[in-house]
Design a protein around this motif. Structure first.
Motif, PDB file in Angstrom:
ATOM      1  N   GLU A   1      49.231  37.182  43.016  1.00  0.00           N
ATOM      2  CA  GLU A   1      48.269  37.800  42.097  1.00  0.00           C
ATOM      3  C   GLU A   1      48.236  39.305  42.364  1.00  0.00           C
ATOM      4  O   GLU A   1      48.042  39.724  43.507  1.00  0.00           O
ATOM      5  CB  GLU A   1      46.877  37.202  42.307  1.00  0.00           C
ATOM      6  CG  GLU A   1      46.771  35.742  41.924  1.00  0.00           C
ATOM      7  CD  GLU A   1      46.895  35.520  40.426  1.00  0.00           C
ATOM      8  OE1 GLU A   1      46.265  36.270  39.663  1.00  0.00           O
ATOM      9  OE2 GLU A   1      47.621  34.597  40.026  1.00  0.00           O
TER      10      GLU A   1
ATOM     11  N   PHE B   1      44.649  44.303  47.104  1.00  0.00           N
ATOM     12  CA  PHE B   1      43.536  44.184  48.060  1.00  0.00           C
ATOM     13  C   PHE B   1      44.057  43.788  49.445  1.00  0.00           C
ATOM     14  O   PHE B   1      43.578  44.275  50.466  1.00  0.00           O
ATOM     15  CB  PHE B   1      42.509  43.145  47.572  1.00  0.00           C
ATOM     16  CG  PHE B   1      41.486  43.692  46.620  1.00  0.00           C
ATOM     17  CD1 PHE B   1      41.798  43.944  45.298  1.00  0.00           C
ATOM     18  CD2 PHE B   1      40.190  43.954  47.043  1.00  0.00           C
ATOM     19  CE1 PHE B   1      40.842  44.454  44.413  1.00  0.00           C
ATOM     20  CE2 PHE B   1      39.224  44.459  46.177  1.00  0.00           C
ATOM     21  CZ  PHE B   1      39.555  44.708  44.853  1.00  0.00           C
TER      22      PHE B   1
ATOM     23  N   TYR C   1      46.137  41.809  41.656  1.00  0.00           N
ATOM     24  CA  TYR C   1      44.910  42.325  42.272  1.00  0.00           C
ATOM     25  C   TYR C   1      44.872  41.907  43.747  1.00  0.00           C
ATOM     26  O   TYR C   1      44.538  42.693  44.631  1.00  0.00           O
ATOM     27  CB  TYR C   1      43.665  41.757  41.577  1.00  0.00           C
ATOM     28  CG  TYR C   1      43.130  42.519  40.385  1.00  0.00           C
ATOM     29  CD1 TYR C   1      43.866  42.656  39.221  1.00  0.00           C
ATOM     30  CD2 TYR C   1      41.852  43.078  40.407  1.00  0.00           C
ATOM     31  CE1 TYR C   1      43.357  43.330  38.118  1.00  0.00           C
ATOM     32  CE2 TYR C   1      41.327  43.757  39.308  1.00  0.00           C
ATOM     33  CZ  TYR C   1      42.081  43.880  38.164  1.00  0.00           C
ATOM     34  OH  TYR C   1      41.574  44.542  37.075  1.00  0.00           O
ATOM     35  N   GLY C   2      45.183  40.643  43.995  1.00  0.00           N
ATOM     36  CA  GLY C   2      45.134  40.107  45.354  1.00  0.00           C
ATOM     37  C   GLY C   2      46.098  40.831  46.275  1.00  0.00           C
ATOM     38  O   GLY C   2      45.750  41.161  47.423  1.00  0.00           O
TER      39      GLY C   2
END
Lengths: 230, 230
Positions: free
Chosen positions: A69, A75, A71-72
């Motif tokens: 992912e 982060f 976004y994952g």
């Protein structure tokens, strides 16, 4: 560290581009990468499916760790390499100023998902909806929804002087949202109607992490006009 | 701290419920809250629009800080109250085990957005698409897409023994995704076809943060059958 990482990506995809920018900002140059072709269906190849069963790009591995992912992955990289390269999310504990900044970054990061989705809804309407289900009224509604969303982002940029999405410093908000803004401009968004977004786009174009990861296919082919009138 | 916070929320909305659960898990009971009615359009009231110009719930304020995006609010609370209540995202620096765990949590948190979106696409098709634009084939396709997504989550739960989405401990993945799972079951999802999701739902039902925040309107009205056949 970087040599233990592999990124499978496609040119011009905002989710892929986010991860490419994050890797540059965290000084992780030297990672392994495979540029694949969406047109040839390479995102559905066994090699990708083994890493990302959704058959989507990006696919990302770090040693035995898989985090597909986008976004994952961004982060995760910020968490793992907190004190390396650009600090994309400040620490909060203790400092009220930093807390306000984290809140603004988070707000923009996750609003970025809405912006991206509304843009994709317009792009995909012609590509994915079968001929017999298409309605001009539905397509018009999707474009109007995107227009409203874009006006909100014009407002955001007016309210946060400094030129970045969360103020004076480049942050996770820019990592996540810039690729969508760039794609909007590439698809013909009017610089006259959206002057703050155009200004933001031009400012970020010169940033080393953005220059180093500019979609190779965009250099070879002209932009489009799909969004010219919105 | 909690008395400086105000949450505007609606019963049964997964984005609102995420924030309610996060506040409980971080021991922030005592915050101000206003339960509003979507049916009466209270999410479009001036009071909400002043905090969240999108006219959506949740809307969340902490002192002068506004953070309305539900993912953003949950991440913000974890960052600000890192060592208070349940640790929802472990620290990564230094520990390879924690890094793998963070990656898994992040993967599930952001896949959770896809699950939620595919569920909402089914719910909203009848509500939002005008009569003259509706096609049974389009609705069927949305339901099939949701089915494929649900099978992926059944697989996730099989692969991570421990009963939580990222293994043996409750984490940010559960804060974010549980409300969507609960809504799926509430809308008639078959426990026989999705036994792992049903087991997960039942396990989490008894958790204090979940019990304390159970949607009040769900206690008064029966569940529905929209998803009975998917």
């Amino acid at each position: 560290m970087a040599k233990d990482m592999t990124l499978w990506w496609g040119s011009g995809s905002p989710p892929c581009w986010r991860v490419l920018i994050a890797l540059e900002e965290k000084n992780l140059q030297g990672y392994n990468q495979k540029l694949l072709s969406f047109e040839k269906g390479e995102h559905k190849s066994k090699e990708v499916m083994d890493v990302n069963p959704r058959g989507q790009l990006p696919a990302f591995k770090f040693g035995d760790i898989v985090i597909n992912e986008s976004y994952g992955a961004c982060f995760f990289l910020e968490s793992k390499f907190k004190s390396q390269g650009t600090k994309l999310i400040p620490d909060c504990a203790g400092s009220d100023n930093n807390c306000a900044l984290i809140a603004l970054i988070m707000q923009r990061v996750f609003e970025g998902n809405t912006l991206h989705q509304k843009m994709v809804d317009v792009f995909m309407y012609n590509r994915r909806v079968p001929e017999n289900e298409r309605h001009e009224s539905a397509f018009k509604r999707l474009k109007e929804t995107l227009t409203t969303e874009l006006q909100m982002w014009e407002g955001h940029l007016k309210k946060t002087p400094g030129g970045f999405l969360a103020g004076e410093n480049f942050s996770m908000a820019d990592v996540i949202v810039f690729p969508s803004v760039a794609l909007l401009l590439r698809m013909g968004l009017s610089e006259d109607k959206y002057p703050k977004l155009a200004e933001y786009y031009k400012k970020l174009q010169g940033r080393p992490s953005v220059k180093a990861t500019w979609p190779p296919t965009w250099k070879e082919t002209p932009g489009q006009e799909l969004l010219k009138d919105i």
